[in-house]
Enzyme design. Structure first.
Site, PDB file in Angstrom:
ATOM      1  N   THR A 122       0.818  -1.222   0.000  1.00  8.90           N
ATOM      2  CA  THR A 122       0.000   0.000   0.000  1.00  8.90           C
ATOM      3  C   THR A 122       0.850   1.270   0.000  1.00  8.90           C
ATOM      4  OG1 THR A 122      -1.714  -1.195   1.197  1.00  8.90           O
ATOM      5  CG2 THR A 122      -1.859   1.199   1.194  1.00  8.90           C
ATOM      6  N   GLU A 123       0.406   2.242  -0.822  1.00  8.69           N
ATOM      7  CA  GLU A 123       1.018   3.574  -0.871  1.00  8.69           C
ATOM      8  C   GLU A 123      -0.085   4.623  -0.844  1.00  8.69           C
ATOM      9  OE1 GLU A 123       3.639   3.965  -4.189  1.00  8.69           O
ATOM     10  OE2 GLU A 123       4.648   2.042  -3.812  1.00  8.69           O
ATOM     11  N   ILE A 153       1.430  -0.334   6.684  1.00  7.18           N
ATOM     12  CA  ILE A 153       1.997  -1.665   6.477  1.00  7.18           C
ATOM     13  C   ILE A 153       2.014  -2.440   7.792  1.00  7.18           C
ATOM     14  CG2 ILE A 153       4.016  -2.967   5.726  1.00  7.18           C
ATOM     15  CD1 ILE A 153       2.524  -1.367   3.509  1.00  7.18           C
ATOM     16  N   ARG A 239      -7.941 -13.694   1.161  1.00  8.29           N
ATOM     17  CA  ARG A 239      -9.338 -13.308   1.409  1.00  8.29           C
ATOM     18  C   ARG A 239     -10.075 -14.367   2.217  1.00  8.29           C
ATOM     19  NH1 ARG A 239      -9.613 -10.594  -4.594  1.00  8.29           N
ATOM     20  NH2 ARG A 239      -8.850  -8.554  -3.895  1.00  8.29           N
ATOM     21  N   GLY A 335     -26.648  -3.506  25.736  1.00  7.56           N
ATOM     22  CA  GLY A 335     -27.164  -2.186  26.071  1.00  7.56           C
ATOM     23  C   GLY A 335     -26.045  -1.203  26.328  1.00  7.56           C
ATOM     24  N   GLY A 336     -26.220  -0.343  27.316  1.00  8.81           N
ATOM     25  CA  GLY A 336     -25.217   0.672  27.618  1.00  8.81           C
ATOM     26  C   GLY A 336     -23.872   0.087  27.984  1.00  8.81           C
ATOM     27  N   GLU A 359      -7.379  -6.346   2.448  1.00 13.02           N
ATOM     28  CA  GLU A 359      -7.397  -7.452   1.476  1.00 13.02           C
ATOM     29  C   GLU A 359      -8.410  -7.177   0.362  1.00 13.02           C
ATOM     30  OE1 GLU A 359      -4.759 -10.420   0.979  1.00 13.02           O
ATOM     31  OE2 GLU A 359      -5.076  -9.481   2.903  1.00 13.02           O
ATOM     32  N   THR A 361     -11.291  -3.842  -0.488  1.00 10.16           N
ATOM     33  CA  THR A 361     -12.524  -3.393   0.152  1.00 10.16           C
ATOM     34  C   THR A 361     -13.709  -4.236  -0.318  1.00 10.16           C
ATOM     35  OG1 THR A 361     -13.111  -1.818  -1.579  1.00 10.16           O
ATOM     36  CG2 THR A 361     -11.651  -1.019   0.186  1.00 10.16           C
TER      37      THR A 361
END
Length: 380
Positions: A122-123, A153, A239, A335-336, A359, A361
């Site tokens: 990735t860049e 990375i 994947r 719940g909360g 991997e 979108t």
């Protein structure tokens, strides 16, 4: 059950390890964002890294279905830990398929977690669109000079080696990319700061910059100009791994929700007695099982040598979307309390989100599924 005896034994071993070692540490690891070396050392001793590596190369030699089962069980404990298993699987698969005999000698240290690796693709202008990479390796005598940068990375802050996708021919498009094995301790390599992520916080993510990094001829993995195709060749398995990880996150959420619903009282009754909660739990269970079966079906196709691209994209897309939706349901059951740090379901909800992104979108997975349908028809 369709798992064979060996697969059931490996599943049970991974499940016990997740329950006894990983899960108790998950909250602290998430809070501290710490790389859990002690857990990875134990996993290495159990043979939980490089699951598909043949025995003659130091691995257990299991199939993709076993890998998927292990990824799910580890993720039930903590997805960050499973993510490391997935990363090592991709790197070791590349080495087994394309490495020289010398390069394959890295495998024992990688599977034993004595050497940490990073998968550097990735860049800034190349995330989902890998064709946009700008990192460039220029021939220099018998070796290469590497310049450029990578971001987001996995393992970048602590890795010893990076498997770096770089352009080697600026005019050749996807056929002008190659993969290099780069020692990340040499001169010219600079690590960016560790990123602080929304979820899966114990996995270390950061940037890498390469400034005139000199590489020997032995740094090239596989054939020159085949880096993009080599990378794509392991994406199906990657994947399946992420899809299985998503199933594990959701399964942990379901288990937590069922336990809580059986103990929490409102209006004088356990909330598990209310039909609205029962239906929520039922929908969680059926969707998790559906995702699990998609994952296993895709893994079996890989093991049989069949075209698995559509099935792997379906599994990843469905499981990622399911994990986000069904961990949200787990928060709703609590719940909360489910919105408060320290409750497992709050972490699971955060951990699930990235499974829709990395991997490839889930929007890209839909494009791949549609492309395969239009090219090959609707029958699987």
């Amino acid at each position: 059950m369709y798992l064979n005896e060996t697969q059931e034994q490996v599943r049970d071993m991974a499940r016990s390890f997740a329950d006894e070692v990983i899960r108790p540490a998950a909250e602290a690891l998430d809070r501290e964002e710490r790389f859990p070396s002690e857990i990875y050392d134990e996993m290495a001793k159990l043979g939980l890294f490089g699951i598909g590596v043949p025995e003659e190369l130091g691995g257990p030699g299991f199939d993709s279905l076993t890998y998927a089962v292990v990824m799910e069980e580890l993720s039930r404990g903590y997805a960050s830990v499973a993510d490391q298993c997935g990363l090592v699987e991709l790197i070791s698969t590349l080495l087994v398929r394309h490495g020289t005999e010398t390069q394959k000698k890295l495998l024992p240290d990688i599977l034993g977690m004595r050497k940490k690796v990073a998968y550097c693709i990735t860049e800034a202008e190349a995330g989902t669109d890998v064709s946009g990479i700008r990192t460039f390796a220029e021939k220099d005598g018998s070796g290469w000079v590497l310049n450029g940068g990578k971001l987001w990375i996995h393992n970048a802050p602590i890795a010893d080696f990076g498997f770096v996708l770089a352009r080697t021919d600026k005019e050749a498009g996807n056929r002008g990319m190659s993969i290099f094995i780069v020692d990340l301790h040499v001169s010219g390599v600079e690590r960016g700061p560790k990123e602080h992520k929304m979820g899966q916080r114990a996995s270390q993510v950061g940037g890498l910059n390469f400034s005139d990094v000199r590489l020997g001829s032995d740094a090239l993995l596989g054939d020159l100009g085949r880096g993009f195709h080599m990378m794509m060749s392991v994406l199906d398995k990657g994947r399946v791994g992420i899809a299985a990880l998503a199933v594990g996150i959701a399964q942990a959420g379901l288990e937590a929700a069922v336990d809580y619903a059986g103990t929490r009282k409102q209006f004088g009754k356990h909330i598990s007695e209310f039909q609205g909660v029962q239906w929520l739990l039922a929908d969680m269970a059926k969707d998790i099982e559906a995702a699990r079966l998609l994952v296993h079906s895709a893994a079996v196709k890989i093991d049989r040598g069949q075209d698995a691209t559509r099935s792997c994209s379906m599994a990843k897309c469905f499981a990622g979307d399911m994990a986000v939706a069904r961990t949200a349901d787990a928060v709703q059951v609590f719940g909360g309390s489910g919105y408060i740090r320290g409750f497992e379901v709050e972490r699971l909800y955060r951990d699930a989100k990235i499974t829709q992104i990395y991997e490839g979108t889930n929007q890209i997975q839909r494009m791949i599924i549609a492309r395969e349908l239009l090219k090959k028809g609707a029958r699987t």
